[in-house]
Design a protein around this motif. Structure first.
Motif, PDB file in Angstrom:
ATOM      1  N   GLU A   1       0.820  -1.216   0.000  1.00 39.10           N
ATOM      2  CA  GLU A   1       0.000   0.000   0.000  1.00 39.10           C
ATOM      3  C   GLU A   1       0.851   1.260   0.000  1.00 39.10           C
ATOM      4  OE1 GLU A   1       0.194  -2.124   2.483  1.00 39.10           O
ATOM      5  OE2 GLU A   1      -1.645  -3.317   2.556  1.00 39.10           O
ATOM      6  N   GLN A   2       2.113   1.142  -0.367  1.00 35.51           N
ATOM      7  CA  GLN A   2       3.040   2.280  -0.342  1.00 35.51           C
ATOM      8  C   GLN A   2       2.481   3.472  -1.116  1.00 35.51           C
ATOM      9  OE1 GLN A   2       7.384   1.702  -1.178  1.00 35.51           O
ATOM     10  NE2 GLN A   2       6.901   2.865  -3.018  1.00 35.51           N
ATOM     11  N   ARG A   3       2.703   4.660  -0.554  1.00 37.73           N
ATOM     12  CA  ARG A   3       2.266   5.888  -1.221  1.00 37.73           C
ATOM     13  C   ARG A   3       3.330   6.963  -1.026  1.00 37.73           C
ATOM     14  NH1 ARG A   3      -2.832   9.757  -0.569  1.00 37.73           N
ATOM     15  NH2 ARG A   3      -2.473   9.454   1.643  1.00 37.73           N
ATOM     16  N   ILE A   4       3.647   7.680  -2.096  1.00 44.19           N
ATOM     17  CA  ILE A   4       4.684   8.713  -2.075  1.00 44.19           C
ATOM     18  C   ILE A   4       4.151   9.953  -2.777  1.00 44.19           C
ATOM     19  CG2 ILE A   4       7.011   9.331  -2.823  1.00 44.19           C
ATOM     20  CD1 ILE A   4       7.603   6.321  -2.982  1.00 44.19           C
ATOM     21  N   LEU A   5       4.315  11.122  -2.151  1.00 45.67           N
ATOM     22  CA  LEU A   5       3.914  12.357  -2.806  1.00 45.67           C
ATOM     23  C   LEU A   5       4.506  13.569  -2.096  1.00 45.67           C
ATOM     24  CD1 LEU A   5       0.197  13.148  -1.925  1.00 45.67           C
ATOM     25  CD2 LEU A   5       1.438  11.304  -0.862  1.00 45.67           C
ATOM     26  N   PRO A   6       4.599  14.702  -2.782  1.00 45.99           N
ATOM     27  CA  PRO A   6       5.055  15.922  -2.111  1.00 45.99           C
ATOM     28  C   PRO A   6       4.090  16.269  -0.977  1.00 45.99           C
ATOM     29  CG  PRO A   6       5.050  16.191  -4.491  1.00 45.99           C
ATOM     30  CD  PRO A   6       4.328  14.918  -4.210  1.00 45.99           C
ATOM     31  N   LEU A   7       4.624  16.725   0.145  1.00 46.32           N
ATOM     32  CA  LEU A   7       3.761  17.004   1.292  1.00 46.32           C
ATOM     33  C   LEU A   7       2.728  18.070   0.983  1.00 46.32           C
ATOM     34  CD1 LEU A   7       3.131  16.432   4.249  1.00 46.32           C
ATOM     35  CD2 LEU A   7       4.792  18.195   4.871  1.00 46.32           C
ATOM     36  N   ASP A   8       3.083  19.059   0.166  1.00 48.13           N
ATOM     37  CA  ASP A   8       2.136  20.137  -0.103  1.00 48.13           C
ATOM     38  C   ASP A   8       0.972  19.706  -0.987  1.00 48.13           C
ATOM     39  OD1 ASP A   8       3.502  19.929  -2.475  1.00 48.13           O
ATOM     40  OD2 ASP A   8       4.349  21.950  -2.431  1.00 48.13           O
ATOM     41  N   SER A   9       1.001  18.474  -1.499  1.00 52.49           N
ATOM     42  CA  SER A   9      -0.125  17.981  -2.295  1.00 52.49           C
ATOM     43  C   SER A   9      -0.963  16.958  -1.533  1.00 52.49           C
ATOM     44  CB  SER A   9       0.384  17.350  -3.601  1.00 52.49           C
ATOM     45  OG  SER A   9       1.131  16.182  -3.331  1.00 52.49           O
ATOM     46  N   LEU A  10      -0.588  16.677  -0.290  1.00 53.95           N
ATOM     47  CA  LEU A  10      -1.335  15.724   0.525  1.00 53.95           C
ATOM     48  C   LEU A  10      -2.579  16.394   1.075  1.00 53.95           C
ATOM     49  CD1 LEU A  10      -1.305  12.852   1.788  1.00 53.95           C
ATOM     50  CD2 LEU A  10      -0.111  13.856   3.747  1.00 53.95           C
ATOM     51  N   GLU A  11      -3.744  15.801   0.836  1.00 51.33           N
ATOM     52  CA  GLU A  11      -5.001  16.427   1.219  1.00 51.33           C
ATOM     53  C   GLU A  11      -5.534  15.936   2.561  1.00 51.33           C
ATOM     54  OE1 GLU A  11      -7.703  15.761  -1.967  1.00 51.33           O
ATOM     55  OE2 GLU A  11      -6.621  17.063  -3.384  1.00 51.33           O
ATOM     56  N   GLU A  12      -5.118  14.761   3.008  1.00 50.17           N
ATOM     57  CA  GLU A  12      -5.653  14.204   4.250  1.00 50.17           C
ATOM     58  C   GLU A  12      -5.273  15.044   5.465  1.00 50.17           C
ATOM     59  OE1 GLU A  12      -5.183  10.605   1.556  1.00 50.17           O
ATOM     60  OE2 GLU A  12      -4.256  12.554   1.877  1.00 50.17           O
ATOM     61  N   ALA A  13      -6.112  14.976   6.492  1.00 48.63           N
ATOM     62  CA  ALA A  13      -5.847  15.703   7.735  1.00 48.63           C
ATOM     63  C   ALA A  13      -4.919  14.936   8.659  1.00 48.63           C
ATOM     64  CB  ALA A  13      -7.166  16.003   8.456  1.00 48.63           C
ATOM     65  N   GLY A  14      -4.871  13.623   8.492  1.00 53.74           N
ATOM     66  CA  GLY A  14      -4.022  12.790   9.332  1.00 53.74           C
ATOM     67  C   GLY A  14      -3.290  11.766   8.493  1.00 53.74           C
TER      68      GLY A  14
END
Length: 234
Positions: free
Chosen positions: A204-217
């Protein structure tokens, strides 16, 4: 004569990241112990399941996955007693440790309860820190960089103080502290240089720039890597 306790680092999640030494000991010991949530399956056991030879005694160390020291400390007392019984009977025991046993690993609490009475050997494993850097394709630090490992559980002003002077940082234990960390990085002008990794090396690995992460947690198995220059080699 007594048995020997082995703290086996089993890596961040990919079963192929188990070291040869850990694999050899895992398949040789008569007793295997591993952490597990109060309900449900153990991730540590799932990581090594394909390597287990069968026929071993298994000890499930079930505990609440919370930060409070109790009742988790009582669980460690119980586990040390169970493991100690096998060691006294001259049976070796391997405790499975996700990542590396001595890099923020819960094995240290068993070690502290057992090491004065029985022989203990710690087998290092691939840590989440190096696993996250590898899947990102982003070196942690270079040349004279100082790498700072920062628990996200710290207060906001403590996070800001550590990150303000950090050349390279790994922020661990993100979980429900994600928004706090994001705000601190934004205030320091580092948000665009922060990368988020979730469940590194797992399916279930997921990688993305932090500024594009939409989740609150974020889930427990997540980390944020930051480099002031953006890339360590620049």
């Amino acid at each position: 004569m007594t048995g020997k306790l082995y703290g086996l680092g089993i890596g961040p999640g990919d079963p192929e990241l188990l070291t040869l030494k850990a694999l050899r000991l895992l398949q040789a010991v008569p007793v295997v112990a591993y952490p597990a949530p109060e309900e449900g399956d153990s991730l540590a056991r799932a990581i090594v399941a394909s390597h287990l030879p069968g026929g071993q005694t298994e000890i499930e160390i079930r505990m609440p996955m919370v930060a409070a020291r109790f009742p988790a400390q009582e669980v460690y007392d119980w586990a040390a007693g169970e493991i100690g019984g096998h060691l006294e009977a001259d049976r070796d025991v391997a405790v499975l440790c996700e990542g590396d046993p001595f890099f923020y690993g819960s094995f240290m609490y068993l070690f502290g309860r057992v090491a004065e009475r029985f022989p203990v050997e710690v087998v290092p494993g691939v840590s989440s820190l190096t696993a996250c850097a590898a899947v990102l394709g982003a070196p942690l630090a270079a040349r004279n960089d100082v790498l700072t490992v920062i628990p996200a559980t710290l207060e906001r002003h403590e996070l800001a103080q550590l990150l303000r002077d950090a050349e390279a940082a790994a922020i661990i234990k993100v979980g429900r502290h994600l928004q706090k960390v994001r705000k601190v990085l934004d205030l320091l002008g580092l948000l665009d240089r922060a990368r988020y990794v979730e469940r590194a090396t797992m399916g279930e690995q997921r990688i993305l720039p932090l500024d594009s992460l939409e989740e609150a947690g974020a889930p427990y198995f997540s980390m944020i890597l930051v480099h002031r220059r953006g890339e360590a080699w620049t």
